[in-house]
Design an enzyme around this catalytic site. Structure first.
Site, mmCIF file in Angstrom:
data_model
loop_
_atom_site.group_PDB
_atom_site.id
_atom_site.type_symbol
_atom_site.label_atom_id
_atom_site.label_comp_id
_atom_site.label_asym_id
_atom_site.label_seq_id
_atom_site.Cartn_x
_atom_site.Cartn_y
_atom_site.Cartn_z
ATOM 1 N N GLY A 54 0.774 -1.116 -0.163
ATOM 2 C CA GLY A 54 -0.164 -0.087 -0.012
ATOM 3 C C GLY A 54 0.831 0.954 -0.011
ATOM 4 N N CYS A 81 5.288 -6.257 1.549
ATOM 5 C CA CYS A 81 5.740 -4.706 1.381
ATOM 6 C C CYS A 81 5.084 -3.940 2.584
ATOM 7 C CB CYS A 81 5.060 -4.138 0.150
ATOM 8 S SG CYS A 81 6.117 -2.501 -0.250
ATOM 9 N N TYR A 82 4.085 -2.978 2.305
ATOM 10 C CA TYR A 82 3.263 -2.334 3.358
ATOM 11 C C TYR A 82 2.694 -3.489 4.647
ATOM 12 C CZ TYR A 82 0.198 0.656 6.012
ATOM 13 O OH TYR A 82 -0.573 1.116 7.346
ATOM 14 N N HIS A 168 8.443 -7.673 -3.338
ATOM 15 C CA HIS A 168 7.202 -8.067 -3.839
ATOM 16 C C HIS A 168 7.379 -9.510 -4.727
ATOM 17 C CE1 HIS A 168 4.630 -4.530 -3.564
ATOM 18 N NE2 HIS A 168 5.920 -3.929 -3.476
ATOM 19 N N GLU A 170 4.854 -11.122 -6.234
ATOM 20 C CA GLU A 170 3.975 -11.246 -7.137
ATOM 21 C C GLU A 170 4.550 -10.754 -8.544
ATOM 22 O OE1 GLU A 170 4.184 -9.229 -4.576
ATOM 23 O OE2 GLU A 170 3.006 -7.587 -5.058
ATOM 24 N N SER A 222 -19.198 -7.001 -29.347
ATOM 25 C CA SER A 222 -18.517 -6.431 -30.323
ATOM 26 C C SER A 222 -17.690 -7.725 -31.103
ATOM 27 C CB SER A 222 -17.283 -5.663 -29.710
ATOM 28 O OG SER A 222 -16.190 -6.326 -29.241
ATOM 29 N N GLY A 224 -15.125 -9.213 -29.992
ATOM 30 C CA GLY A 224 -13.794 -9.233 -29.301
ATOM 31 C C GLY A 224 -13.688 -10.405 -28.169
ATOM 32 N N ASP A 226 -13.004 -10.071 -24.908
ATOM 33 C CA ASP A 226 -13.636 -9.797 -23.790
ATOM 34 C C ASP A 226 -15.228 -9.815 -23.730
ATOM 35 O OD1 ASP A 226 -11.116 -9.658 -23.122
ATOM 36 O OD2 ASP A 226 -11.153 -7.146 -22.973
ATOM 37 N N LYS A 365 -5.803 -10.870 -19.171
ATOM 38 C CA LYS A 365 -6.366 -11.362 -20.532
ATOM 39 C C LYS A 365 -6.061 -13.005 -20.781
ATOM 40 C CE LYS A 365 -7.698 -9.555 -24.578
ATOM 41 N NZ LYS A 365 -8.350 -8.457 -24.577
#
Ligand code: XMP
Length: 509
Positions: A54, A81-82, A168, A170, A222, A224, A226, A365
């Site tokens: 954070g 981290c935080y 981090h 991740e 559309s 696409g 998504d 994605k």
């Protein structure tokens, strides 16, 4: 019920990335706000809790804190981290604010007896992004990693199963970061890896059913990736209550309109295809300025959609195929407008509805693609490359005519076929043809020709913000060129675009 990990969000930029890594490890997780009451956390029966990073310092007034009981539940906690700082601070340790920050790739040494680093090399690169760090650990903790400027890059209290990482894990820059998270999940929390994309689909379907009840749902499709995956998900959840409107503006690639129809018509939902090609061509006639083309298409799209939506009457929910990177990008601030991107996805201002549903919001994605496969969508939809909302209108340079669109569609289809044939379709992230509208002199069968120059474009990129031109082998380019010249009338010259972005953009307009 799946084993669950609760991620407490302290406002860090990587919080969804942590969730994604946990999912990649085959463990179900939910991201909750840091101030979630303990009872709510316990309702999830978590096998572990992760604190995200954070932007704050623990010494700020109103610095985010979780409930102190979180540390007394006997449930393993990993602070990142935080997260490590807030853990240390709340448990009686000390956090210091030095003048300089530690940022970027950092050589780090590990205690491999710590379960998080079990089986990993004793040193490696981590990704650091902090000013404050823990200079005094709380009682019961021991140091588990350090760097030149941070004495507690990791800390542990194995008895209480509390762990903290200043870096981090991740982020891909951290070597073995995913293995560290895997260790936390499997060696500390006892995860069994019982979660799959099939579970994600089922959970999402259940949640949509609960929310929608017997309400009416509308989705702008559309074609696409998504919007297609969102449509497939909604169709499974509330098919008969769902209407998908697919505005075919006539600016799609070859066969795409029909492919969308094949995939979605008669699939247990109401599917409406509006063939509006003539309307769009009329409006675009005589227009050559790129931004003007975009605006006309955006406005016309909304008009057509609105007219169809009105026929359905009031709907309760509007679905948008927003995915996680869209969420990050839209928060990115005041970047200059290079091109006014418009997505034919959501149109909240123009349709009467109660609420928006965004079922793909936490996904990246490649996860959306996996979900699409899980829902049974065909490869040609799931692996579709990004395609701009205004479609081929911005790939015919200058004024658009039906003839030019047809030439471009045929040439582009050949290019795509040959890229697929050469098995380059997953390595080159976006590739297409552009009709330059420039004519030049050529010779064919002893006669002079005066035809269009066609440009081919292929790029590799990770985020589409920057891109490099793809090194397509000459033999492939040669075959594409020969085929287009022989099979498509109206083109007598073909060039390959060798500019990166920046300075060029991916599309030509
Ligand atoms: P540029 O040309 O800006 O493109 O380098 C970056 C990415 O965005 C796509 N693009 C669009 N997508 N509406 C969209 O939905 C638009 O108006 C639009 N313009 C560009 C482009 O295809 C590339 O993937």
């Amino acid at each position: 019920m799946n084993q669950t990990v609760v991620i407490l969000d302290f406002g860090g930029q990587y919080n969804q990335l942590i969730a994604r890594r946990v999912r990649e490890c085959g463990v179900y997780c939910e991201v909750l706000p840091y101030h979630t009451p303990v009872e709510k956390i316990l309702e999830k029966k978590p096998i572990g809790i992760i604190f995200t990073g954070g932007p704050n310092s623990v010494y700020l007034e109103n610095a985010p804190r979780c409930s102190k009981e979180v540390f007394e539940l006997g449930i393993p906690v990993l602070g990142i981290c935080y997260g490590i700082q807030v853990m240390a601070h709340m448990l009686g340790g000390h956090v210091t604010s030095p003048d300089s920050r530690e940022y970027g790739k950092t050589e780090t040494k590990y205690d491999t007896a710590c379960p998080l680093f079990d089986g990993l090399p004793p040193q490696g690169i981590t990704w650091m992004s902090h000013t404050d760090y823990v200079d005094q650990m709380p009682e019961g903790f021991s140091m588990a990693a350090y760097t030149d400027s941070c004495p507690t890059a990791a800390m542990q209290n194995t008895e209480k199963k509390l762990y903290g990482l200043q870096f981090h894990p991740e982020v891909l820059h951290t070597q073995n970061g995913k293995e560290m998270l895997h260790n936390f999940l499997y060696k500390v929390c006892g995860a069994q890896g019982d979660w799959t994309m099939g579970d994600y689909a089922q959970n999402a379907i259940d949640a949509i059913r609960r929310k929608v009840g017997n309400g009416k749902v509308l989705l702008a499709l559309s074609g696409g990736v998504d919007s297609s995956v969102a449509a497939a998900l909604l169709a499974k959840a509330v098919g008969p209550q769902l209407t998908c409107i697919f505005v075919d503006h006539g600016l799609m690639r070859k066969n795409e309109g029909d492919e969308v129809e094949t995939a979605f018509a008669d699939k247990g939902m109401n599917f409406i295809r509006v063939n509006a090609q003539d309307r769009f061509l009329d409006k675009l006639s005589g227009v050559s300025e790129p931004e003007k083309k975009r605006k006309i298409i955006g406005e016309e799209f909304i008009r057509v959609f609105e007219a169809e939506a009105k026929k359905i009457g009031r709907v309760d929910y509007l679905v948008q195929g927003t995915i996680y990177p869209d969420v990050i990008e839209s928060g990115a601030g005041d970047a200059a407008v290079i091109k006014s991107h418009h997505n034919v996805g959501g149109l909240p201002d123009y349709v009467d509805f109660k609420e928006i549903i965004e079922p793909l919001r936490p996904l990246f994605k490649d996860e959306v693609r996996k979900l699409g496969k899980e829902l049974g969508l065909p490869d040609y939809l799931v692996w579709r490359q990004p395609f701009p909302g205004p479609g081929l209108a911005i790939r015919v340079i200058g004024e658009i005519t039906k003839e030019k669109l047809d030439i471009l569609r045929d040439a582009d289809a050949i290019f795509r076929e040959e890229i697929a044939e050469a098995h380059l379709d997953r390595d080159i992230h976006q590739y297409f043809a552009v009709l330059t509208s420039m004519r030049s002199v050529g010779v064919m069968g002893d006669s002079r020709t005066y035809d269009y120059t066609l440009a081919l474009r292929g790029v590799t990129t990770t985020d589409f913000m920057t891109a490099d031109w793809a090194r397509i082998p000459y033999e492939v380019l040669e075959k594409v060129s020969n085929r287009i010249i022989n099979e498509v009338r109206g083109v007598n010259r073909i060039v390959y675009d060798i500019t990166s972005k920046p300075p060029a953009t991916i599309e030509w307009e």
